[in-house]
Design a protein around this motif. Structure first.
Motif, PDB file in Angstrom:
ATOM      1  N   VAL A 107     -48.334 -10.159  53.006  1.00  0.00           N
ATOM      2  CA  VAL A 107     -47.645 -10.681  51.815  1.00  0.00           C
ATOM      3  C   VAL A 107     -47.714 -12.205  51.867  1.00  0.00           C
ATOM      4  N   ASP A 108     -48.373 -12.806  50.878  1.00  0.00           N
ATOM      5  CA  ASP A 108     -48.493 -14.266  50.788  1.00  0.00           C
ATOM      6  C   ASP A 108     -47.598 -14.776  49.666  1.00  0.00           C
ATOM      7  N   ILE A 109     -46.789 -15.777  49.976  1.00  0.00           N
ATOM      8  CA  ILE A 109     -45.881 -16.382  48.994  1.00  0.00           C
ATOM      9  C   ILE A 109     -46.275 -17.848  48.838  1.00  0.00           C
ATOM     10  N   THR A 110     -46.436 -18.272  47.600  1.00  0.00           N
ATOM     11  CA  THR A 110     -46.768 -19.669  47.288  1.00  0.00           C
ATOM     12  C   THR A 110     -45.633 -20.272  46.475  1.00  0.00           C
ATOM     13  N   LEU A 111     -45.057 -21.374  46.987  1.00  0.00           N
ATOM     14  CA  LEU A 111     -43.930 -22.054  46.331  1.00  0.00           C
ATOM     15  C   LEU A 111     -44.215 -23.558  46.287  1.00  0.00           C
ATOM     16  N   PRO A 112     -43.617 -24.266  45.334  1.00  0.00           N
ATOM     17  CA  PRO A 112     -43.714 -25.725  45.376  1.00  0.00           C
ATOM     18  C   PRO A 112     -42.919 -26.275  46.551  1.00  0.00           C
ATOM     19  N   LEU A 113     -43.472 -27.269  47.214  1.00  0.00           N
ATOM     20  CA  LEU A 113     -42.819 -27.833  48.397  1.00  0.00           C
ATOM     21  C   LEU A 113     -41.799 -28.885  47.972  1.00  0.00           C
ATOM     22  N   GLU A 114     -40.553 -28.651  48.406  1.00  0.00           N
ATOM     23  CA  GLU A 114     -39.469 -29.600  48.114  1.00  0.00           C
ATOM     24  C   GLU A 114     -38.648 -29.761  49.399  1.00  0.00           C
ATOM     25  N   ILE A 115     -38.673 -30.966  49.953  1.00  0.00           N
ATOM     26  CA  ILE A 115     -37.977 -31.241  51.208  1.00  0.00           C
ATOM     27  C   ILE A 115     -36.615 -31.861  50.898  1.00  0.00           C
ATOM     28  N   ARG A 116     -35.602 -31.312  51.548  1.00  0.00           N
ATOM     29  CA  ARG A 116     -34.254 -31.877  51.345  1.00  0.00           C
ATOM     30  C   ARG A 116     -34.147 -33.190  52.107  1.00  0.00           C
TER      31      ARG A 116
ATOM     32  N   GLY B 187     -36.685  -5.159  46.022  1.00  0.00           N
ATOM     33  CA  GLY B 187     -38.071  -4.772  45.819  1.00  0.00           C
ATOM     34  C   GLY B 187     -38.991  -5.966  45.663  1.00  0.00           C
ATOM     35  N   LEU B 188     -40.278  -5.713  45.937  1.00  0.00           N
ATOM     36  CA  LEU B 188     -41.272  -6.782  45.794  1.00  0.00           C
ATOM     37  C   LEU B 188     -41.404  -7.239  44.358  1.00  0.00           C
ATOM     38  N   SER B 189     -41.315  -6.296  43.411  1.00  0.00           N
ATOM     39  CA  SER B 189     -41.482  -6.673  42.001  1.00  0.00           C
ATOM     40  C   SER B 189     -40.338  -7.567  41.532  1.00  0.00           C
ATOM     41  N   ASN B 190     -39.113  -7.246  41.951  1.00  0.00           N
ATOM     42  CA  ASN B 190     -37.979  -8.090  41.559  1.00  0.00           C
ATOM     43  C   ASN B 190     -38.062  -9.475  42.206  1.00  0.00           C
ATOM     44  N   LEU B 191     -38.515  -9.512  43.466  1.00  0.00           N
ATOM     45  CA  LEU B 191     -38.672 -10.803  44.134  1.00  0.00           C
ATOM     46  C   LEU B 191     -39.761 -11.630  43.454  1.00  0.00           C
ATOM     47  N   GLN B 192     -40.867 -10.965  43.062  1.00  0.00           N
ATOM     48  CA  GLN B 192     -41.931 -11.647  42.303  1.00  0.00           C
ATOM     49  C   GLN B 192     -41.376 -12.201  40.988  1.00  0.00           C
ATOM     50  N   ASN B 193     -40.561 -11.395  40.306  1.00  0.00           N
ATOM     51  CA  ASN B 193     -39.993 -11.826  39.020  1.00  0.00           C
ATOM     52  C   ASN B 193     -39.038 -12.994  39.217  1.00  0.00           C
ATOM     53  N   ARG B 194     -38.228 -12.948  40.281  1.00  0.00           N
ATOM     54  CA  ARG B 194     -37.293 -14.048  40.563  1.00  0.00           C
ATOM     55  C   ARG B 194     -38.044 -15.361  40.792  1.00  0.00           C
ATOM     56  N   ILE B 195     -39.122 -15.283  41.576  1.00  0.00           N
ATOM     57  CA  ILE B 195     -39.884 -16.503  41.895  1.00  0.00           C
ATOM     58  C   ILE B 195     -40.483 -17.096  40.629  1.00  0.00           C
ATOM     59  N   ARG B 196     -41.103 -16.252  39.785  1.00  0.00           N
ATOM     60  CA  ARG B 196     -41.784 -16.770  38.593  1.00  0.00           C
ATOM     61  C   ARG B 196     -40.790 -17.268  37.544  1.00  0.00           C
ATOM     62  N   LEU B 197     -39.639 -16.605  37.437  1.00  0.00           N
ATOM     63  CA  LEU B 197     -38.633 -17.094  36.500  1.00  0.00           C
ATOM     64  C   LEU B 197     -38.077 -18.451  36.934  1.00  0.00           C
ATOM     65  N   TYR B 198     -37.964 -18.648  38.248  1.00  0.00           N
ATOM     66  CA  TYR B 198     -37.359 -19.884  38.735  1.00  0.00           C
ATOM     67  C   TYR B 198     -38.377 -21.019  38.841  1.00  0.00           C
ATOM     68  N   TYR B 199     -39.560 -20.736  39.386  1.00  0.00           N
ATOM     69  CA  TYR B 199     -40.546 -21.790  39.639  1.00  0.00           C
ATOM     70  C   TYR B 199     -41.630 -21.881  38.566  1.00  0.00           C
ATOM     71  N   GLY B 200     -42.001 -20.764  37.950  1.00  0.00           N
ATOM     72  CA  GLY B 200     -43.095 -20.772  36.975  1.00  0.00           C
ATOM     73  C   GLY B 200     -44.114 -19.705  37.323  1.00  0.00           C
ATOM     74  N   ALA B 201     -44.962 -19.356  36.319  1.00  0.00           N
ATOM     75  CA  ALA B 201     -45.916 -18.250  36.469  1.00  0.00           C
ATOM     76  C   ALA B 201     -47.016 -18.543  37.473  1.00  0.00           C
ATOM     77  N   GLU B 202     -47.258 -19.838  37.813  1.00  0.00           N
ATOM     78  CA  GLU B 202     -48.341 -20.142  38.740  1.00  0.00           C
ATOM     79  C   GLU B 202     -47.946 -19.901  40.200  1.00  0.00           C
ATOM     80  N   TYR B 203     -46.685 -19.595  40.447  1.00  0.00           N
ATOM     81  CA  TYR B 203     -46.227 -19.323  41.806  1.00  0.00           C
ATOM     82  C   TYR B 203     -45.877 -17.835  41.935  1.00  0.00           C
ATOM     83  N   GLY B 204     -45.753 -17.339  43.167  1.00  0.00           N
ATOM     84  CA  GLY B 204     -45.365 -15.947  43.330  1.00  0.00           C
ATOM     85  C   GLY B 204     -45.964 -15.317  44.575  1.00  0.00           C
TER      86      GLY B 204
END
Length: 585
Positions: free
Chosen positions: A576-585, A546-563
């Motif tokens: 659906v727009d997703i904002t994440l911190p950019l981390e390049i391997r 679900g979208l709500s669980n995916l939103q919760n996963r993102i905020r728990l892992y990255y922080g409340a400012e992302y999602g």
């Protein structure tokens, strides 16, 4: 024998501590209020005095501008030539001179009246909606200000008088003698009338100030300007001396007006600008300080009382006894406390401790049962580890069976499903590259296109430079599945479109999934991103995420400012727009 009632800790401390606390807070409150009052009064006095100085400077600048204007007009060559000619000379007509004067006045923003009265009985005035009440030199010969203007040797003299504009109206009037620029002999007088609206415009920024009213007193003791128009033209209040009513150094109280006032004389005109303030404006901050001190004192008393009770010496001894007893309990001793205490609260604490010891055997038994349950759970987990391997091995067997029978499409379906399941339950790392998650998405889309055929079209537009960016596992698949199940399957579109884009903005990674399905309204969007209660039905998605669980996963892992954020898509469905911190391997 009657049992003596035991005294509480609160009763032991209350009497002595209350006396000390009242004396301490009273002393602190008194000196704090006194010091704060002096500071507030000093700041208020300086603020009011500075405001009066600024208004006085504005008034001086305004009058000096008109002084300069009249000086320029008085020494104008055209006007000088007209005033030096005989009275019956029409070398330069009155119309031409007045037109010339109006040209010089064209840059003045106010409706100002200028009147020139020559010794040769020639008179000129500028265009204005105002008119002087006198037209001839004989009308003003007996005026005191006329004699002062002649004795000023060409300097301007300011006073208050009335002009006509649909009735008599007060105005500031300046008069100066026009002198021959060659021999300095008098050629007449020049008068300028400045309406009080010009003064109001200068002081309009003071409308939000604490001043109740503002007055200007001239050197004759007359109020030439006031924010209360009915006072204009009346004598100044008693207690003010013309030209000496204040020096701008502070505020004073007037019993006649029941107001505080401060004033400052003008270094240019000699007039006094007086500002009045109501007492409540002065003491308002003091009352606020007093209330704050009382509130601080009240809360400080409660806090100090709580600390005194909590850290009282009367509880130090029983606490030490409890500490010793707990150490013995840790080594296996379960002997209860038999000492009787004088305080009821502490005795109740000891009784609770003894009850804890009485229940300790039951707690130990409960822990033993839990250890057995944990061992059983470990065995179940070990067995569960074999199930995925069994599933993978079975799918591989089916794949090779189909492959040997040259059923290419069917064998590809099976191996794709095997890889899809292996990726979904792989617990080695929560983070994967964008390229890996796109590969999982392609596997899912391949299986869906086997079902829907050309009806389903998925467009992917993500720069190759971002394929090595790290994201959470299973980010795209649930979003695309949500678009198909909830957006496209219920729509009437003949061709289903899902568009996936990505771009970098600073240190952020933006991913977007859009479809041309039925979309969502604002209430549905809010509900889709809200986690359900524990007893509510799970989100209606095939993935169970679900979208709500995916939103919760993102905020728990990255922080409340992302999602995730939801909005209408330009394709006609959901975006659906997703904002994440950019981390390049």
């Amino acid at each position: 024998m009657k049992r003596k009632r035991k005294q509480t800790i609160f009763a032991q401390l209350l009497t002595g501590f209350s006396v000390i606390l009242v004396l301490l807070l009273t002393t602190i409150g008194y000196f704090t209020y006194r010091t704060s009052s002096e500071v507030v009064l000093d700041k208020t006095s300086r603020f009011l005095t500075e405001s009066v100085k600024q208004m006085n400077q504005k008034l001086d600048i305004l009058l000096q501008e008109f002084d300069t204007l009249t000086l320029d007009i008085g020494f104008d060559p055209v006007l000088q030539r007209a005033l030096q000619a005989p009275g019956d000379s029409e070398e330069i007509s009155t119309f031409d001179i007045e037109k010339h004067l109006n040209q010089k006045m064209r840059f003045i923003g106010s409706d100002v009246l200028v009147l020139v009265m020559g010794s040769n009985e020639r008179y000129f005035s500028t265009s204005s909606s105002y008119y002087f009440l006198w037209k001839k030199t004989q009308d003003i010969l007996e005026k005191e200000w006329y004699q002062l203007a002649l004795s000023n040797e060409g300097s301007i003299h300011w006073f208050s008088d009335t002009v006509w504009q649909l009735g008599e109206k007060p105005a500031l009037v300046g008069i100066r003698q026009i002198r021959n620029w060659g021999n300095l002999e008098g050629l007449g007088v020049l008068m300028i009338a400045v309406p009080l609206e010009t003064i109001n415009n200068q002081f309009k920024n003071q409308q939000d100030s604490p001043f109740d009213k503002i007055q200007i007193h001239d050197t004759y003791g007359t109020i030439v300007y006031s924010t209360h128009p009915d006072e204009i033209g009346t004598p100044m209040p008693q207690g003010f001396l013309p030209g000496k009513s204040g020096d701008g150094s502070g505020i004073q109280y007037s019993a006649d007006t029941s107001r505080y006032w401060t004033s400052l004389p003008s270094s240019y005109s000699g007039w006094n600008l007086v500002a009045y303030v109501k007492p409540e404006e002065i003491v308002g901050d003091l009352n606020s300080v007093q209330r704050n001190i009382m509130l601080i004192g009240l809360f400080g008393s409660l806090f100090a009382l709580a600390l005194a009770v909590f850290f009282s010496w009367s509880v130090a001894r029983p606490i030490r006894m409890l500490s010793i007893k707990l150490n013995k309990t840790e080594r296996g001793s379960l002997t209860p406390i038999s000492t009787r205490m004088r305080n009821r609260e502490v005795e109740g604490l000891f009784q609770s401790f003894n009850q804890m010891l009485a229940n300790l055997d039951e707690t130990i038994l409960d822990l033993s049962r839990r250890q057995i349950s944990e061992r059983q759970a470990q065995l179940v987990a070990l067995k569960a580890q074999f199930r995925p391997h069994f599933l993978y091995n079975t799918l591989n067997t089916i794949y090779w069976t189909l492959h040997r029978k040259k059923l290419t499409e069917e064998s590809r379906m099976v191996i794709t499903l095997s890889h899809l399941l292996r990726y979904s339950i792989d617990g080695r790392s929560e983070l994967v590259t964008l390229e890996e998650d796109i590969g999982q998405l392609n596997r899912y889309v391949y299986l869906q296109q086997l079902r829907y055929g050309d009806k389903l079209s998925v467009r992917l537009d993500i720069p190759a430079a971002l394929h090595s960016a790290l994201i959470m596992r299973l980010l795209f698949q649930p979003l695309v599945e949500n678009a198909i199940v909830h957006g496209l399957e219920t729509s009437e579109e003949e061709h289903w479109i899902i568009q996936i884009t990505g771009f970098q903005e600073g240190g952020l990674l933006h991913l977007t999934v859009e479809d041309n399905g039925i979309g969502m309204n604002s209430d549905q969007s809010l509900q889709a991103l809200t986690l359900p209660e524990d007893d509510a039905d799970p989100p209606d998605l095939h993935t169970g995420i679900g979208l709500s669980n995916l939103q919760n996963r993102i905020r728990l892992y990255y922080g409340a400012e992302y999602g995730i954020s939801l909005s209408d898509s330009s394709l006609g469905g959901l975006r659906v727009d997703i904002t994440l911190p950019l981390e390049i391997r």
